[in-house]
Design an enzyme around this catalytic site. Structure first.
Site, PDB file in Angstrom:
ATOM      1  N   SER A 178      30.329  -9.274 -22.919  1.00 51.95           N
ATOM      2  CA  SER A 178      29.730  -8.158 -22.181  1.00 51.95           C
ATOM      3  C   SER A 178      30.131  -6.766 -22.646  1.00 51.95           C
ATOM      4  CB  SER A 178      30.047  -8.288 -20.683  1.00 51.95           C
ATOM      5  OG  SER A 178      29.266  -9.294 -20.110  1.00 51.95           O
ATOM      6  N   SER A 222      26.978  -7.295 -20.236  1.00 49.84           N
ATOM      7  CA  SER A 222      26.750  -6.646 -18.956  1.00 49.84           C
ATOM      8  C   SER A 222      27.154  -5.177 -18.894  1.00 49.84           C
ATOM      9  CB  SER A 222      27.499  -7.406 -17.859  1.00 49.84           C
ATOM     10  OG  SER A 222      28.912  -7.322 -18.061  1.00 49.84           O
ATOM     11  N   LYS A 262      32.373   1.425 -15.887  1.00 47.98           N
ATOM     12  CA  LYS A 262      31.514   0.338 -15.398  1.00 47.98           C
ATOM     13  C   LYS A 262      31.811   0.117 -13.917  1.00 47.98           C
ATOM     14  CE  LYS A 262      30.479  -4.472 -16.756  1.00 47.98           C
ATOM     15  NZ  LYS A 262      30.775  -5.507 -17.777  1.00 47.98           N
TER      16      LYS A 262
END
Lengths: 467, 65
Positions: free
Chosen positions: A179, A155, A80
């Site tokens: 997330s 996310s 990420k």
């Protein structure tokens, strides 16, 4: 070599260890797949082929010489884009950090390197792990491989979507209010938010200090346990890092659930959240029955209402996030996407007394959760009560992130794992969540493994991407 | 052109917080953000015991260890 797109981490590791799978050919095959398919899913912000192929060649040389480091050696993964890797940009998917180049590896990233992993690139995220999905950022939002018109959740959007698309077998995400688990739920993969402090948060762009967790996402439970093994451990430079031994997370995976006490937190999805998708509710009840059939002792437990956890967590999140973003919001508000800006402005008017009231209430909520867990080993509940929605369904999109059972375990810091639990009538993934005592990730994995083995859902892949 | 009263009020509130670069569009987001946060704040208890400590507490030794 047959197509390695959907090889699991453990499966690939065995092949690599046995010298039946070349790390170089594995990485090349995944890059070719990403090149061919990612334009439809936007999982990657940046690819790192030169670095990856060097890592893969080094791994291959070491393994051929008999120096196998462990299950991650030669395994491709992606990160990420809020996790620092020295020499690479960490953008947080935002114009604000478009020129930010990391000076050193985050400890979680460094552990992946030390374990011999092969970094393929950096992944799409909601802006600063809060603002998304957004079409007004420098990079497009990731799309759901089960239906590219649907959101992948967030996310950790690119990570979950990339796993479902067969772009890599392992990734790391962050979870401040769900997330990791929400995109795992929407993309039909497995995501663990470990206990607060289990994995270092240093070198990861913060959202809310006291709620942020870093954790692994994979396509099955065993892989997840192996990946947590790599990244868990004490970091003396992370003030929240736990100085506790790291157990062998895979040791008890196949022991089954006979005699384990499983508590169902039914009120979260049957009472506190109204009108959940019936198939999602049914999937959880089926999971409960499967565990009971395998010898688990089932009871129902009650925590405070979901809305209490959400209110407490959202006030803390807003206050802590605003302290991170205040200067940028004052100087460069136009450089945020609309969703991120709105979410982050929520902290602007909070009073100190409100923040402290929330943190004092947090203690009460944690004590209530501890009491509810006193007589059980693991709890089962929903991750989300709805499958993913379409990007253009603005009404559902506005509500869907509020219809999750995620924040309670950011507030309490307990480990929580989302695993696949079937499909909606529209072919979108459903999920179930297992929750443990602090630092009892191994027990969570054990129960989830029993469910996964019984259900078989982790073996499914998006039809358009199956080869 | 002068702001309408509601926009003027929002702009004043934002400026008081140092958020003086928010556009009209941003002010709409600011308003929605505040409204959402108010809903959460209304749920916080007002009867916590005076001596109840926050969940996160300061430890004097932490930085020295």
């Amino acid at each position: 070599m047959s197509d390695p797109a959907f090889l699991g981490l453990a499966e690939a590791a065995e092949l690599i260890r046995a010298k039946k799978l070349s790390p170089v050919e594995y990485a090349q095959a995944l890059f070719a797949r990403i090149e061919r398919r990612d334009a439809a899913y936007n999982c990657f912000i940046a690819l790192t082929p030169e670095r990856a192929l060097k890592s893969a060649r080094d791994a291959e040389t070491e393994i051929m010489a008999g120096r196998w480091r462990g299950p991650l050696h030669g395994i491709p993964y992606a990160l990420k884009d809020i996790i620092d890797v020295a020499g690479l940009p960490t953008t947080a998917h935002s114009k604000i950090l478009a020129d930010n180049v990391a000076q050193q590896d985050a400890p979680a990233a460094a552990r992946m390197v030390a374990a011999g992993g092969v970094l393929l690139g950096k992944l799409a995220t909601h802006e600063f792990a809060i603002g998304g999905p957004s079409f007004d950022l420098p990079w497009p939002p990731a799309r759901n491989p089960w239906n590219r018109n649907c959101i992948p959740g967030g996310s950790t959007s690119g990570g979950a979507a990339g796993l479902a698309a067969g772009f890599f077998p392992a990734t790391l995400g962050s979870d401040t209010g769900g997330s990791i688990r929400n995109p795992a739920s929407f993309c039909g993969i497995t995501g663990m938010k470990p206990t607060y402090g289990r994995v270092s948060r240093r070198g990861v762009v913060p959202l809310a200090f006291s709620l942020d967790h870093v954790g692994p996402l994979t396509r099955n439970v065993r892989d997840n346990a192996l990946l947590l093994q790599v990244i868990a451990g004490h970091d003396p430079q992370d003030p929240a890092s736990a100085d506790r031994p790291v157990p062998d997370y895979a040791a008890d995976l196949d022991r089954g659930v006979k005699g384990l006490k499983v508590g169902v937190i039914r009120h979260f999805y049957a009472q506190d959240l109204k009108r959940g998708a019936p198939e999602q509710v049914a999937a959880i009840e089926t999971a409960v029955t499967m565990l009971a059939d395998r010898g688990a002792r089932i009871s129902e437990i009650a925590l405070p209402p979901l809305a209490d956890f959400n209110a407490c967590g959202q006030v803390i999140l807003a206050a802590e996030a605003y302290s991170v973003h205040e200067a940028w919001l004052k100087e460069r508000p136009q450089d945020y996407g609309a969703r991120g800006r709105e979410r982050l402005l929520a902290g602007a008017t909070l009073r100190v007394a409100d923040y402290l009231r929330a943190t004092r209430w947090r203690r009460t909520l944690c004590e209530a959760a501890a009491a509810a867990f006193k007589d059980i080993d693991v709890a089962i509940t929903a991750t989300s009560v709805d499958p993913a929605c379409r990007f253009d369904d603005t009404a559902t999109l506005a509500a869907i992130y509020g219809r999750q059972v995620l924040m309670p375990f950011n507030v309490t810091g307990q480990p929580a794992l989302s695993v696949p639990a079937g499909f909606s009538k529209d072919g979108l993934p459903l999920s179930v969540q297992f929750v443990g005592h602090p630092f009892a990730e191994a027990t969570v994995y054990r129960v989830a493994q029993a469910y996964e083995a019984a259900s078989g859902w982790a073996d499914r892949h998006p039809p358009d991407l199956a080869v | 052109m002068a702001d309408d009263p509601k926009t003027a009020e929002l702009r004043g509130a934002a400026r008081a917080l140092g958020l003086d670069r928010l556009t009209d569009e941003h002010l709409g987001q600011f308003e929605r953000a505040m409204a959402a946060m108010q809903r959460h704040l209304q749920r916080l208890p007002r009867d916590l015991p005076p001596a109840q400590e926050p969940a996160m507490i300061f430890c004097a030794m932490a930085a020295f260890e």
